[in-house]
Design an enzyme around this catalytic site. Structure first.
Site, PDB file in Angstrom:
ATOM      1  N   CYS A 125       0.779  -1.152   0.028  1.00  0.00           N
ATOM      2  CA  CYS A 125      -0.178   0.072   0.105  1.00  0.00           C
ATOM      3  C   CYS A 125       0.929   1.174  -0.105  1.00  0.00           C
ATOM      4  O   CYS A 125       1.629   1.443  -0.689  1.00  0.00           O
ATOM      5  CB  CYS A 125      -1.032   0.021   1.119  1.00  0.00           C
ATOM      6  SG  CYS A 125      -0.157  -0.137   2.861  1.00  0.00           S
ATOM      7  N   ARG A 185      -2.462  -0.363   5.487  1.00  0.00           N
ATOM      8  CA  ARG A 185      -3.824  -1.254   5.077  1.00  0.00           C
ATOM      9  C   ARG A 185      -3.446  -2.434   4.300  1.00  0.00           C
ATOM     10  O   ARG A 185      -4.357  -3.101   4.328  1.00  0.00           O
ATOM     11  CB  ARG A 185      -4.287  -0.048   3.889  1.00  0.00           C
ATOM     12  CG  ARG A 185      -4.793   1.064   4.322  1.00  0.00           C
ATOM     13  CD  ARG A 185      -5.168   1.984   3.398  1.00  0.00           C
ATOM     14  NE  ARG A 185      -3.776   2.973   2.848  1.00  0.00           N
ATOM     15  CZ  ARG A 185      -3.641   3.744   1.585  1.00  0.00           C
ATOM     16  NH1 ARG A 185      -5.116   3.839   1.243  1.00  0.00           N
ATOM     17  NH2 ARG A 185      -2.693   4.213   1.354  1.00  0.00           N
TER      18      ARG A 185
END
Length: 311
Positions: free
Chosen positions: A261, A266
């Site tokens: 990411c 994330r």
């Protein structure tokens, strides 16, 4: 005793057994429900750990009995860009009262991004099967108006001994470059938003960790992390929906996967889903775009045509 009474007793016993098996399943899988956790708040073999990113959120109110872990100091090395050293993680686990036979329930804000990061670091150092995520995290707990506390609870320190780091769970820049150069058959899954992936923006508004260039790693595919959760309460979607979602992007578990990411938080959420929920072979690339996008000489893909400024 009449036949009707026997049947009624059997039905009650069956119902009780189903409830017990449901609770056992919730604990044995990688996720636990808010219902299960509330029923097990006083279990001495359960340790609840909050890993949130918003300052002060734990102090304002947390799940009763939860210990607070600050991801950017407790789970990383604060000078070098690295995860916590074995020695630092061992000291943290002991302080939390965590050992290999302890059921650890991690949860946090921001849809469990940093709680999943915690699960990833725990897994690297030998704590896996008994480490769970609270499905829906703080969001679901608060939506359901379940109990909260404001004072931390002291726990007895453990004698946990850290395991040799499992390096297969962590992708480094060299692993990513090998994939870009087709020297590896791993698939790179970028879980950022479509605008980040295309290069229209470098990062979501308000985030300070940036790369000089916008775009994505050549050959990577994009499935935004948010597509794997129910927006109403942040819970993870059913297994069959998840398999279909990722298979449509060519991620079906037949080849190793590298999740990426912006800074790795994330992508750790998607790492958890693919690795722990679906059972795929997955490594999380915590260097992510802020490392790859800043390295001199590496190729990028930038469909939006912004390249340098993201504008």
């Amino acid at each position: 005793m009449s036949v009707i009474s026997l049947l009624r007793r059997g039905a009650l016993a069956l119902a009780a057994g189903l409830l017990a098996s449901t609770a056992a399943f919730a604990q044995s899988g990688p996720l636990v429900t808010t219902e299960w956790l509330e029923k097990n708040l006083s279990d001495p073999k359960v340790r609840i750990v909050e890993v949130s990113v918003e300052p002060g959120v734990y102090e304002r109110g947390h799940i009763p009995g939860a210990q607070n872990v600050v991801w950017h100091t407790d789970l990383v090395e604060t000078v070098s860009r690295d995860i916590a050293s074995p020695e630092k993680f061992q000291a943290l686990a002991r302080k939390l009262g965590v050992d290999k036979d302890t059921t650890v329930v991690l949860y946090g804000d921001s849809n469990n991004w940093f709680a999943a990061w915690g699960a990833w670091v725990f897994d690297i150092y030998g704590l896996r099967d008994n480490v769970k995520l609270l499905d829906g995290g703080r969001k679901k707990w608060e939506l359901e108006k379940r109990p909260v506390a404001t004072n931390p609870v002291a726990v007895k320190a453990s004698a946990f001994t850290v395991a040799e780091p499992n390096r297969k769970l962590r992708a480094r820049l060299t692993d990513v470059v090998a994939t870009v150069e087709k020297k590896s058959d791993a698939r790179i899954l970028d879980i950022r938003s479509p605008d980040e992936f295309s290069g229209k923006v470098i990062a979501p508004a308000g985030f300070q960790e940036l790369a000089l260039r916008a775009g994505h790693i050549p050959g990577s595919v994009n499935v935004a992390w948010a597509r794997a959760v129910n927006q109403a309460d942040g819970t993870i979607k059913p297994v069959e929906e998840l398999k279909k979602l990722y298979a449509e992007a060519g991620i079906d578990g037949s080849k190793p996967v590298i999740t990426t990411c912006r800074i790795g938080e994330r992508s750790s959420h998607t790492w958890f889903i693919l690795s722990r929920v679906l059972g795929y072979q997955v490594a999380n690339y915590d260097g992510s775009w802020t490392e790859y996008g800043n390295v001199v000489g590496l190729p990028i893909s930038n469909p939006a045509g912004t390249v340098w400024t993201g504008k």
